[in-house]
Design a protein around this motif. Sequence first.
Motif, mmCIF file in Angstrom:
data_model
loop_
_atom_site.group_PDB
_atom_site.id
_atom_site.type_symbol
_atom_site.label_atom_id
_atom_site.label_comp_id
_atom_site.label_asym_id
_atom_site.label_seq_id
_atom_site.Cartn_x
_atom_site.Cartn_y
_atom_site.Cartn_z
ATOM 1 N N ALA A 1 -23.542 53.007 -15.534
ATOM 2 C CA ALA A 1 -22.720 52.792 -16.733
ATOM 3 C C ALA A 1 -23.582 52.799 -17.997
ATOM 4 O O ALA A 1 -23.212 53.420 -19.006
ATOM 5 C CB ALA A 1 -21.950 51.484 -16.613
ATOM 6 N N ASP A 2 -24.722 52.127 -17.953
ATOM 7 C CA ASP A 2 -25.623 52.085 -19.115
ATOM 8 C C ASP A 2 -26.113 53.477 -19.496
ATOM 9 O O ASP A 2 -26.136 53.842 -20.672
ATOM 10 C CB ASP A 2 -26.834 51.187 -18.838
ATOM 11 N N LYS B 1 -23.721 59.710 -23.659
ATOM 12 C CA LYS B 1 -22.631 59.975 -24.607
ATOM 13 C C LYS B 1 -23.091 59.835 -26.047
ATOM 14 O O LYS B 1 -22.653 60.586 -26.917
ATOM 15 C CB LYS B 1 -21.455 59.029 -24.351
ATOM 16 N N SER B 2 -23.987 58.884 -26.295
ATOM 17 C CA SER B 2 -24.464 58.672 -27.668
ATOM 18 C C SER B 2 -25.251 59.868 -28.192
ATOM 19 O O SER B 2 -25.432 60.011 -29.398
ATOM 20 C CB SER B 2 -25.308 57.402 -27.755
ATOM 21 N N ARG B 3 -25.710 60.713 -27.305
ATOM 22 C CA ARG B 3 -26.492 61.894 -27.689
ATOM 23 C C ARG B 3 -25.630 63.146 -27.881
ATOM 24 O O ARG B 3 -26.130 64.160 -28.352
ATOM 25 C CB ARG B 3 -27.535 62.184 -26.600
ATOM 26 N N ARG C 1 -22.475 65.621 -29.220
ATOM 27 C CA ARG C 1 -21.721 65.905 -30.446
ATOM 28 C C ARG C 1 -20.314 65.308 -30.365
ATOM 29 O O ARG C 1 -19.796 64.789 -31.347
ATOM 30 C CB ARG C 1 -21.661 67.415 -30.655
ATOM 31 N N ASP C 2 -19.679 65.407 -29.215
ATOM 32 C CA ASP C 2 -18.332 64.863 -29.001
ATOM 33 C C ASP C 2 -18.367 63.964 -27.767
ATOM 34 O O ASP C 2 -18.046 64.406 -26.659
ATOM 35 C CB ASP C 2 -17.330 66.005 -28.823
ATOM 36 N N PRO C 3 -18.759 62.696 -27.925
ATOM 37 C CA PRO C 3 -18.928 61.804 -26.772
ATOM 38 C C PRO C 3 -17.673 61.641 -25.913
ATOM 39 O O PRO C 3 -17.768 61.509 -24.699
ATOM 40 C CB PRO C 3 -19.316 60.467 -27.403
ATOM 41 N N ASP C 4 -16.509 61.680 -26.555
ATOM 42 C CA ASP C 4 -15.266 61.490 -25.796
ATOM 43 C C ASP C 4 -14.956 62.655 -24.865
ATOM 44 O O ASP C 4 -14.143 62.523 -23.951
ATOM 45 C CB ASP C 4 -14.087 61.269 -26.749
ATOM 46 N N SER C 5 -15.595 63.789 -25.077
ATOM 47 C CA SER C 5 -15.333 64.954 -24.226
ATOM 48 C C SER C 5 -16.223 64.986 -22.980
ATOM 49 O O SER C 5 -16.074 65.873 -22.146
ATOM 50 C CB SER C 5 -15.538 66.247 -25.020
ATOM 51 N N ALA C 6 -17.136 64.037 -22.857
ATOM 52 C CA ALA C 6 -18.106 64.052 -21.748
ATOM 53 C C ALA C 6 -17.417 63.981 -20.394
ATOM 54 O O ALA C 6 -16.552 63.141 -20.170
ATOM 55 C CB ALA C 6 -19.088 62.897 -21.888
ATOM 56 N N GLN C 7 -17.808 64.878 -19.526
ATOM 57 C CA GLN C 7 -17.363 64.876 -18.139
ATOM 58 C C GLN C 7 -18.618 64.806 -17.274
ATOM 59 O O GLN C 7 -19.445 65.711 -17.304
ATOM 60 C CB GLN C 7 -16.567 66.137 -17.806
ATOM 61 N N ALA D 1 -33.004 54.747 -22.273
ATOM 62 C CA ALA D 1 -33.906 55.907 -22.310
ATOM 63 C C ALA D 1 -33.288 57.033 -21.492
ATOM 64 O O ALA D 1 -33.146 56.919 -20.278
ATOM 65 C CB ALA D 1 -35.275 55.536 -21.750
ATOM 66 N N VAL D 2 -32.892 58.100 -22.173
ATOM 67 C CA VAL D 2 -32.199 59.210 -21.525
ATOM 68 C C VAL D 2 -32.817 60.530 -21.972
ATOM 69 O O VAL D 2 -33.146 60.703 -23.143
ATOM 70 C CB VAL D 2 -30.700 59.208 -21.892
#
Length: 111
Positions: free
Chosen positions: A34-35, A41-43, A45-51, A91-92
Amino acid sequence: MNYRLIIIPLLLAGTAACNSGPKTPEDKKSWAIADVQIAVKSRLRDPDSAQFSNVHAITYDGQNIVCGYVNATNGFGGKSGQQRFVGAGSAVFLEEDGADAVNEAWSKFGC
């Protein structure tokens, strides 16, 4: 910047500050996933679109390292395609940061 020199120490240090929270190994892995998903997602352009797909946590040297794939909307409104990531805590590293560094991390951690 050569991410290959810093990716592994940063990933291992990224989980050192995470001492509170879940106690069982499986709960720790779930929290780690989860972290890292939040950090990925924070990286984007459109975090809500992440799959996310094939996301899993590996215990390496007592730390949970998370590997997987993410697909998200790019600047042109289309999906960018599956991109590998590896992370621990906040760290990602995404494949777009440097494929060689991600390849090395995936090999080292057994992703």
